[in-house]
Design an enzyme around this catalytic site. Structure first.
Site, PDB file in Angstrom:
ATOM      1  N   THR A 167      10.600  -7.980  -1.738  1.00  0.00           N
ATOM      2  CA  THR A 167      10.741  -6.559  -1.411  1.00  0.00           C
ATOM      3  C   THR A 167      11.982  -6.377  -0.541  1.00  0.00           C
ATOM      4  O   THR A 167      12.356  -7.296   0.188  1.00  0.00           O
ATOM      5  CB  THR A 167       9.473  -6.126  -0.637  1.00  0.00           C
ATOM      6  OG1 THR A 167       8.392  -6.155  -1.545  1.00  0.00           O
ATOM      7  CG2 THR A 167       9.586  -4.748  -0.022  1.00  0.00           C
ATOM      8  N   ARG A 195      -1.624   0.410  -9.350  1.00  0.00           N
ATOM      9  CA  ARG A 195      -1.785   0.026  -7.938  1.00  0.00           C
ATOM     10  C   ARG A 195      -0.666   0.642  -7.082  1.00  0.00           C
ATOM     11  O   ARG A 195       0.505   0.571  -7.436  1.00  0.00           O
ATOM     12  CB  ARG A 195      -1.747  -1.500  -7.827  1.00  0.00           C
ATOM     13  CG  ARG A 195      -1.854  -2.053  -6.406  1.00  0.00           C
ATOM     14  CD  ARG A 195      -0.502  -2.477  -5.880  1.00  0.00           C
ATOM     15  NE  ARG A 195      -0.613  -3.253  -4.637  1.00  0.00           N
ATOM     16  CZ  ARG A 195       0.428  -3.628  -3.914  1.00  0.00           C
ATOM     17  NH1 ARG A 195       1.646  -3.318  -4.297  1.00  0.00           N
ATOM     18  NH2 ARG A 195       0.266  -4.321  -2.815  1.00  0.00           N
ATOM     19  N   VAL A 196      -1.034   1.247  -5.992  1.00  0.00           N
ATOM     20  CA  VAL A 196      -0.044   1.752  -5.041  1.00  0.00           C
ATOM     21  C   VAL A 196      -0.095   0.854  -3.814  1.00  0.00           C
ATOM     22  O   VAL A 196      -1.159   0.638  -3.238  1.00  0.00           O
ATOM     23  CB  VAL A 196      -0.345   3.218  -4.649  1.00  0.00           C
ATOM     24  CG1 VAL A 196       0.634   3.698  -3.591  1.00  0.00           C
ATOM     25  CG2 VAL A 196      -0.277   4.110  -5.888  1.00  0.00           C
ATOM     26  N   GLY A 197       1.050   0.327  -3.440  1.00  0.00           N
ATOM     27  CA  GLY A 197       1.098  -0.597  -2.306  1.00  0.00           C
ATOM     28  C   GLY A 197       1.523   0.087  -1.026  1.00  0.00           C
ATOM     29  O   GLY A 197       1.703   1.320  -0.971  1.00  0.00           O
ATOM     30  N   ASP A 198       1.702  -0.732  -0.010  1.00  0.00           N
ATOM     31  CA  ASP A 198       2.087  -0.239   1.319  1.00  0.00           C
ATOM     32  C   ASP A 198       3.430   0.479   1.315  1.00  0.00           C
ATOM     33  O   ASP A 198       3.665   1.394   2.108  1.00  0.00           O
ATOM     34  CB  ASP A 198       2.160  -1.412   2.298  1.00  0.00           C
ATOM     35  CG  ASP A 198       3.221  -2.417   1.869  1.00  0.00           C
ATOM     36  OD1 ASP A 198       3.107  -2.971   0.754  1.00  0.00           O
ATOM     37  OD2 ASP A 198       4.190  -2.618   2.623  1.00  0.00           O
ATOM     38  N   THR A 218       7.422  -5.887   4.921  1.00  0.00           N
ATOM     39  CA  THR A 218       7.232  -6.616   3.667  1.00  0.00           C
ATOM     40  C   THR A 218       6.090  -7.606   3.853  1.00  0.00           C
ATOM     41  O   THR A 218       5.811  -8.029   4.970  1.00  0.00           O
ATOM     42  CB  THR A 218       8.525  -7.344   3.243  1.00  0.00           C
ATOM     43  OG1 THR A 218       8.217  -8.268   2.171  1.00  0.00           O
ATOM     44  CG2 THR A 218       9.148  -8.159   4.370  1.00  0.00           C
ATOM     45  N   GLY A 219       5.445  -7.960   2.750  1.00  0.00           N
ATOM     46  CA  GLY A 219       4.342  -8.914   2.824  1.00  0.00           C
ATOM     47  C   GLY A 219       3.195  -8.415   1.976  1.00  0.00           C
ATOM     48  O   GLY A 219       3.379  -7.574   1.098  1.00  0.00           O
ATOM     49  N   HIS A 220       2.011  -8.914   2.257  1.00  0.00           N
ATOM     50  CA  HIS A 220       0.847  -8.559   1.462  1.00  0.00           C
ATOM     51  C   HIS A 220       0.475  -7.102   1.709  1.00  0.00           C
ATOM     52  O   HIS A 220      -0.017  -6.729   2.771  1.00  0.00           O
ATOM     53  CB  HIS A 220      -0.314  -9.491   1.791  1.00  0.00           C
ATOM     54  CG  HIS A 220      -1.429  -9.336   0.830  1.00  0.00           C
ATOM     55  ND1 HIS A 220      -2.506  -8.532   1.085  1.00  0.00           N
ATOM     56  CD2 HIS A 220      -1.602  -9.821  -0.418  1.00  0.00           C
ATOM     57  CE1 HIS A 220      -3.319  -8.553   0.025  1.00  0.00           C
ATOM     58  NE2 HIS A 220      -2.787  -9.332  -0.892  1.00  0.00           N
ATOM     59  N   GLY A 221       0.729  -6.264   0.697  1.00  0.00           N
ATOM     60  CA  GLY A 221       0.655  -4.815   0.871  1.00  0.00           C
ATOM     61  C   GLY A 221      -0.704  -4.304   1.307  1.00  0.00           C
ATOM     62  O   GLY A 221      -0.800  -3.393   2.135  1.00  0.00           O
TER      63      GLY A 221
HETATM   64  N1  ASP Z   1       4.576  -5.212   0.372  1.00  0.00           N
HETATM   65  C1  ASP Z   1       4.855  -5.291  -1.042  1.00  0.00           C
HETATM   66  C2  ASP Z   1       3.666  -4.767  -1.806  1.00  0.00           C
HETATM   67  O1  ASP Z   1       2.570  -5.145  -1.504  1.00  0.00           O
HETATM   68  C3  ASP Z   1       5.168  -6.680  -1.501  1.00  0.00           C
HETATM   69  C4  ASP Z   1       6.174  -7.439  -0.675  1.00  0.00           C
HETATM   70  O2  ASP Z   1       6.547  -7.035   0.402  1.00  0.00           O
HETATM   71  O3  ASP Z   1       6.617  -8.487  -1.133  1.00  0.00           O
HETATM   72  O4  ASP Z   1       3.833  -4.029  -2.730  1.00  0.00           O
END
Ligand code: ASP
Length: 310
Positions: A167, A195-198, A218-221
């Site tokens: 990301t 799916r809608v992420g963070d 960034t990371g696990h949304g």
């Molecule tokens: N945060 C992003 C999501 O979950 C993924 C990422 O940051 O790599 O969509």
């Protein structure tokens, strides 16, 4: 200390053979965004341009290079926020455009809404004259290869979810003291359709407020959303913590409460900045005065002249 621009190219396990590409991409995007600030341009223009550069770079999970959903398709999320007015714009699960961050900015500038999703976002893009691009032009061989690998019977679902992401995001303070942020992503590999992420959610994937600072995460949304990571970090700054301590506190809460890992770039109104990760790697670059700072592994911090083209 002003202006300043800080960029990330995504947290995750970055394969050795891709590390150099990840490093050089954020360095060159930081130079382009910073030149806008040095020329007296706005923080908003700088973060949108820096993120556009990274969306156009197939090394990152945003725009061209996005990871694929469970059906092997590209659905992207992006957000921008203006710290002066708290105006923001986002798109989620959008398809067939090269630069979701620019569409997010159009949502902010041209509608009364904060977020448009899927088909509605595409319709808005068409109405704004944003060119439609074939899905194939957004899919790299690498993304396709990883998608196929994730389908293999011996695939490790944890590794495919948390690994090798990319990301992109940026935060900036311009010479007038205005603050802005932008984040863009293809999301999590193998995510469900729709799916809608963070990234598209205000306070999660990004937040900017001239009175406190800005964060792009960034990371696990799903973990980021549960703790509203960006706003949580700004809350700690409101309580008197530095950008760096607040970022570490937010990431620590995400790890201890919901088991999520990630990374952030953060600035405060004086131009103090931080690039922090919990556990994994994140390519990042920060431009301030005549210096470009950058790193990838935890604790790594290189500096070079902003004019050094490498
Ligand atoms: N945060 C992003 C999501 O979950 C993924 C990422 O940051 O790599 O969509």
């Amino acid at each position: 200390m002003l202006p300043v621009l800080v960029i990330h190219g995504g947290a995750g396990l970055i394969p050795k053979e891709r590390a150099e590409l990840r490093r050089s991409g954020v360095r060159s995007a930081a130079r382009v965004g910073y030149a806008i600030l040095q020329g007296g341009g706005s923080a908003m223009d700088a973060v949108v341009e820096a993120v556009t550069q990274l969306e156009n770079n197939p090394t990152y999970n945003a725009g061209c290079g996005s990871v694929l959903n469970v059906k092997g398709e590209v659905e992207m999320d992006a957000i921008v926020m203006d710290g002066k007015t708290l105006a923001c714009g986002a798109v989620s699960a959008v398809r067939n455009i090269a630069n979701p961050v620019q569409l997010a900015r159009l949502v902010m500038d041209k509608t009364i809404h904060v977020c448009l999703t899927a088909g509605g976002a595409s319709q808005f893009a068409r109405a704004m004259g944003v060119p439609e691009v074939p899905e194939e032009s957004l899919i790299t061989d690498y993304a396709r290869m990883r998608w196929k690998k994730n389908k293999a019977p011996d695939a490790n679902p944890m590794e495919s979810q948390m690994g090798k992401m990319g990301t992109v995001g940026a935060v900036a303070v311009d010479v007038e003291g205005n603050i802005a942020c932008a984040t863009s992503t293809g999301g999590m590999p193998d995510k469900m359709e729709g799916r809608v992420g963070d990234t598209a959610c205000i306070g999660c994937g990004a937040y900017a407020d001239n009175t406190v600072g800005a964060v792009s995460s960034t990371g696990h949304g799903e973990a980021i959303m549960k703790v509203t990571l960006s706003r949580l970090i700004l809350f700690h700054m409101e309580q008197g913590q530095s950008a760096e301590v607040a970022s570490d506190l937010g990431l620590a809460t995400m790890k201890s409460r919901v088991g999520g890992l990630g990374g952030v770039v953060t600035v405060d109104p004086q131009g103090r900045w931080a690039a922090c990760i919990s556990g994994q790697q994140m390519s990042w670059a920060a431009a301030q005065k005549d210096t470009l700072h950058h790193g990838l592994y935890t604790g790594e911090h290189f500096t070079q002249s902003i004019d050094d083209p490498h």
